[in-house]
Structures are given as C-alpha cells and as structure tokens.
Design an enzyme around this catalytic site. Structure first.
Site, short mmCIF file in Angstrom:
data_model
loop_
_atom_site.label_atom_id
_atom_site.label_comp_id
_atom_site.label_asym_id
_atom_site.label_seq_id
_atom_site.Cartn_x
_atom_site.Cartn_y
_atom_site.Cartn_z
N LEU A 8 0.84 -1.20 0.00
CA LEU A 8 0.00 0.00 0.00
C LEU A 8 0.88 1.26 0.00
O LEU A 8 1.72 1.43 0.88
CB LEU A 8 -0.92 0.02 1.21
N ARG A 15 2.67 14.87 6.24
CA ARG A 15 3.58 15.32 7.30
C ARG A 15 5.05 15.34 6.88
O ARG A 15 5.91 15.82 7.62
CB ARG A 15 3.39 14.45 8.55
N ASN A 226 6.40 8.68 8.65
CA ASN A 226 5.38 9.72 8.48
C ASN A 226 6.00 11.11 8.41
O ASN A 226 5.45 12.01 7.79
CB ASN A 226 4.38 9.69 9.63
C1 UD1 Z 1 -3.12 1.50 9.89
C2 UD1 Z 1 -4.01 0.49 10.59
C3 UD1 Z 1 -3.65 0.42 12.07
C4 UD1 Z 1 -2.17 0.06 12.20
C5 UD1 Z 1 -1.32 1.07 11.43
C6 UD1 Z 1 0.11 0.64 11.42
C7 UD1 Z 1 -6.08 0.57 9.34
C8 UD1 Z 1 -7.49 1.06 9.33
N1 UD1 Z 1 -5.37 0.89 10.43
O1 UD1 Z 1 -3.43 2.77 10.45
O2 UD1 Z 1 -4.42 -0.54 12.74
O3 UD1 Z 1 -1.81 0.05 13.56
O4 UD1 Z 1 -1.76 1.13 10.06
O5 UD1 Z 1 0.87 1.57 10.74
O6 UD1 Z 1 -5.66 -0.10 8.43
N2 UD1 Z 1 -3.03 3.71 2.26
C9 UD1 Z 1 -3.44 3.61 0.95
N3 UD1 Z 1 -4.71 3.96 0.62
C10 UD1 Z 1 -5.60 4.38 1.52
C11 UD1 Z 1 -5.18 4.49 2.87
C12 UD1 Z 1 -3.90 4.14 3.21
O7 UD1 Z 1 -2.66 3.21 0.08
O8 UD1 Z 1 -6.74 4.67 1.13
C13 UD1 Z 1 -1.66 3.34 2.62
C14 UD1 Z 1 -0.86 4.52 3.14
O9 UD1 Z 1 -0.14 5.14 2.07
C15 UD1 Z 1 0.07 3.88 4.14
C16 UD1 Z 1 -0.70 2.67 4.63
O10 UD1 Z 1 -1.69 2.43 3.68
O11 UD1 Z 1 1.26 3.42 3.55
C17 UD1 Z 1 -1.28 2.87 6.01
O12 UD1 Z 1 -2.20 3.93 5.97
P1 UD1 Z 1 -2.37 4.92 7.18
O13 UD1 Z 1 -3.43 5.87 6.86
O14 UD1 Z 1 -1.07 5.44 7.60
O15 UD1 Z 1 -2.93 3.90 8.29
P2 UD1 Z 1 -3.02 4.20 9.82
O16 UD1 Z 1 -4.17 5.12 10.05
O17 UD1 Z 1 -1.72 4.61 10.32
CA CA Z 2 0.57 5.41 9.20
#
Ligand code: UD1
Ligand code: CA
Length: 449
Positions: A8, A15, A226
């Site tokens: 992903l 940030r 981040n």
């Molecule tokens: C997510 C997890 C959380 C975990 C944490 C660890 C979920 C809902 N929560 O939270 O339980 O502890 O990761 O880091 O999954 N991304 C996409 N498309 C999207 C959203 C995100 O590609 O629509 C990618 C982001 O670029 C990133 C990763 O997924 O690399 C994680 O997304 P992020 O929004 O940082 O998740 P957290 O809210 O941190």
């Molecule tokens: Ca994250």
C-alpha cells in the site's frame, strides 16, 4: 502455494512537507519504498502489486518493471486500497501478503514467518503485532480470555480500557486469498468515510474463523515513515544493519557510525574502512583493501589490496594493488591497471593507465590510453579539449613524461619517448626520442635499453 504481495502506497504523506511523494524519499540511495518491495520480493519470490495514488506517476517511474501497479484514485482507506488489487490477483494466487510502502525496515524474514504461520493454520488471517509502550496511534489488538485475537480497534474508536492495550497492529498481514476478496466487499464504511482493512479481523471472528498473530520482538522493524524524523530514524536502523552484516562478513570498520554503505555494494574480506567513507551505488571492493578516511566511492569496481585515501571515485575501475590519494579524483571511465600508483591531487577521466604506471603529483589525464610502466611527471596535463571537441592522447610503454608537460591532443608519445620539463607537445613523439620546449622539438634519440 502461490503467494503475491500487495504494497500500500497511495497515501499522501502530508507530514513529510514535501513536493516529493513520501515513499520516494531516499534512504541510503534508494527510494524508501524499494525496501518494502525488496523484502516482499525475497519473501514471495514474485513481483509485488503496488497500490499507488498520490504521486502515482513518479512512484511508477521510480520502481519501473520491478513491480506491478494498481491505481487507487481516491484514498478511501486501507481496505479499499487492498481491494484495488483484486482485479489482477483474484484467482491467480492462494495467499496475499499485505504490507506498507512506508515500512522500510521490515525484513523478508519476518514476512516469511507470517507466510509460514498462515500456511500452517486453517484461519484466513495471520497478522503481525508488536508489543511496545508507545502506542504511536496504532490500532490495538484485542484478545479474548483464552488469548485468541478477537479484533483490531483503531485508536480513534478505542475505549479507555482498550487504549491501555500494549499489543499493536503493525499493519502487515497474510490472508487466504479467496476469503480476503469476498470479505473485503463486506467491510462497512467507517464514521470517517473509510473502509478499514482492520475490520477484517472482526469479520473473520464472526465467520467463526480464527486469526493467527505473529508477535515481532524487534520493534525497529515496524517503524513507519510519516515525518522526516522517522526518515532519519529508519536511515539509522538500516545503516546499522548493513554495516553489521559487513562486519560479520569480515570487513573492519574503524567507526561504523561514519561509514556509509548503500545496499547493492559488495566488499571483500579483510578490507578495512576508515571513518567518513561512503560507498555508493554499484560499487564492488575486493579483499584486503584499505579505504578512507574521507573517501567517496560511487559505481566503482576495486580489485584486491588497493588503497584509496581521502579521494573521490566515480564510475572508475581499479585492478589489484592500486593506490590512490590522498586527494585523488577518478571520474567516469578511469581504469587503473594492476599496480598503478596515483598520488596526490590527480584527476583521471575516461582513461586507461596500464600496469605499473606512476602518476605521483597533481596531473590531469583525460581521454588517454597509457600502455604501461609510464612515468607521468608532476603537473602533466592532457589538453584534451579545444573548446569544441575532445581528443585522445596515447602514451606507449616505458615513456617518461617530464614535469609540467602539456600534451596537446590528439597526440601520441611513442615507446620509450621522453618529454622535457615544461614541454608543450603539439606533435607526435617518435619512439626513443627526447622532445623539449614550447612547442616541443626533437633534440636527440635515446638508446633502447
Ligand atoms: C493503519 C491500521 C492500524 C495500524 C497502522 C500501522 C487501518 C485502518 N489501520 O493505520 O491498525 O496500527 O496502520 O501503521 O488499516 N493507504 C493507501 N490507501 C488508503 C489508505 C492508506 O494506500 O486509502 C496506505 C498509506 O499510504 C500507508 C498505509 O496504507 O502506507 C497505512 O495507511 P495509514 O493511513 O497510515 O494507516 P493508519 O491510520 O496509520
Ligand atoms: Ca501510518
């Protein structure tokens, strides 16, 4: 058992405060997403599917054909992100490994552990968890009275009781593919308008299926980038990891903290590296060499028993027993054959210096071919550029180039030829002939030894 990884990387990374997509910020010379791709490649033996969104084109270009790509046009959450890979993976793989592009320190070994656990159990999910005091905003892993994983609760939704849980969701999973594709469509929309991948844990439990968790002990592995502070922390972790591997492989580092080695570099046993030395790109170093201090080497191949002191080498090749420096500069296409000595303040570009050639003091050689056993006097310059074109210089075996000679290319010095100090050589020097002056003239022949 077929296995593919989904990485992903569609998120914005606000940030970082950068015009560069977050996952392209470099760590030790590579975009940080390269590490996630490399770990996934090692663990699965296949190309990963990278989910791209923000900066999609740039990420695609940076990774090239090392990955497949799917676009997530709107970032509707981690569950939605994984769903984008369904079109190309459904029916083609038994297991799906999910990981993030911004977790560069996660190792292939850990991913393999996750895969192995998933293969040896019947449940549809194996997840990676980490126990730490600082919750970092991660989801909490909720277990029942028997220790079975019951679900994952995001920090924003957690009860005060759940917020105290120290076991966190690292965000890395291995899924049974068919169950995953079907279950993704059942994820409810969260109050924030996102589809959380973490809801799959609850769905599995309500399907009466069990969830396996692999607890990782080295919390460094779960660092996610981040901010640029995290970037520096991850760089330090990977830097240390690479250096330790080289030390265990027989390389001595006087000061590992100031020794910078990029992935892809190779170093032979019993090579010693002094402080403040940088090995970049596709650099290869042989055995028993001594490098640094204060040395930068990029895309250069170095033989055995070479010494490079306080010098900058780029795109060069050194055969065995060559010594360079202090303050040498080798540029693209510099090739120093066995036993060449290049002393202080020399610069060599696109040139071959044959075996045993000595160039002791402040000289410039460009577009030059030297057969071997040639002495290049102090201050010798190949004047290879007339303002429009570059021209070659050829120096045959055993020639002696006097101090401060200007070789006006194109020009050849024959075997055993000699130039006097300060000669400006505008015409070819015949073999065993001495030339002197400005412009240089023949003054006598030398007897061939
Ligand atoms: C997510 C997890 C959380 C975990 C944490 C660890 C979920 C809902 N929560 O939270 O339980 O502890 O990761 O880091 O999954 N991304 C996409 N498309 C999207 C959203 C995100 O590609 O629509 C990618 C982001 O670029 C990133 C990763 O997924 O690399 C994680 O997304 P992020 O929004 O940082 O998740 P957290 O809210 O941190
Ligand atoms: Ca994250």
């Amino acid at each position: 058992m077929k296995i593919r990884a989904v990485i992903l990387a569609a998120g914005q990374g606000t940030r970082m405060r950068s015009s560069l997509p977050k996952v392209l910020h470099p760590i030790l010379g590579r975009p940080l997403i390269w590490y996630a791709c490399e770990a996934a490649r090692q663990a699965t033996g296949t190309r990963s599917v990278v989910v791209i969104g923000h900066g999609a084109q740039q990420v695609r270009e940076a990774l090239g054909d090392t990955a497949e790509f799917v676009l997530q046009a709107d970032q509707l959450g981690t569950g939605h992100a994984v769903q984008q890979a369904e079109a190309i993976l459904r029916g083609k793989t038994d297991l799906v490994l999910v990981t993030y592009g911004d977790m560069p320190a996660l190792t292939a070994k850990t991913l393999q552990q996750l895969i192995k656990t998933q293969i040896s159990h019947t449940g549809p999910i194996t997840m990676l968890t980490v126990v730490v005091d600082d919750p970092r905003g991660f989801g909490r892993v909720v277990r029942d009275g028997t220790g079975q994983v019951e679900g994952i609760v995001e920090e924003a939704q957690a009860t005060p009781e759940q917020l105290k849980i120290k076991e966190l969701n690292a965000g890395v999973y291995c899924f049974a593919a068919e169950w995953l594709w079907e279950a993704l469509s059942r994820i409810p929309l969260s109050p924030k308008g996102e589809y959380y991948l973490t809801d799959l844990a609850g769905l599995a439990v309500s399907d009466g299926l069990s969830i396996q968790a692999v607890q990782i002990l080295d919390q460094d592995e779960t660092i996610g980038i981040n901010t640029r502070i995290h970037l520096a922390e991850a760089t330090a972790i990977l830097h240390k990891r690479i250096n330790q591997a080289w030390m265990l492989a027989g390389v001595t580092m006087i000061d590992p903290a100031t020794t910078y080695i990029e992935p892809g570099v190779e170093i032979g046993q019993d090579t010693l590296i002094w402080p403040n030395t940088y090995l970049h790109g596709k650099t290869q170093v042989g055995e028993g060499c001594e490098l640094g201090p204060n040395t930068i080497i990029r895309d250069t191949s170095i033989g055995n028993r070479c010494t490079v002191l306080a010098s900058v080498l780029e795109g060069a090749r050194l055969e065995d027993d060559v010594d360079v420096g202090p303050f040498g500069r080798l540029r693209k296409g510099a090739h120093l054959a066995e036993g060449v000595h290049m002393g202080n303040f020399g610069e060599v570009k696109n040139s071959y210096l044959g075996p045993g050639t000595k160039m002791g003091h402040f000289s410039y050689l460009g577009d030059t071919t030297i057969e071997g056993d040639v002495n290049i006097g102090a201050g010798t310059v190949t004047c290879n550029f007339d303002g429009e074109h570059k021209y070659p210089t050829e120096i045959s075996k055993g020639a002696f180039i006097g101090s401060d000679t200007m070789l006006i290319a194109p020009v050849k010095v024959g075997e055993g030829g000699r130039t006097g100090a300060g000669a400006v050589v505008t015409h070819d020097v015949p073999p065993y002939t001495v030339v002197v002056g400005v412009p240089a003239r023949q003054i006598r022949k030398i007897e061939k030894k």
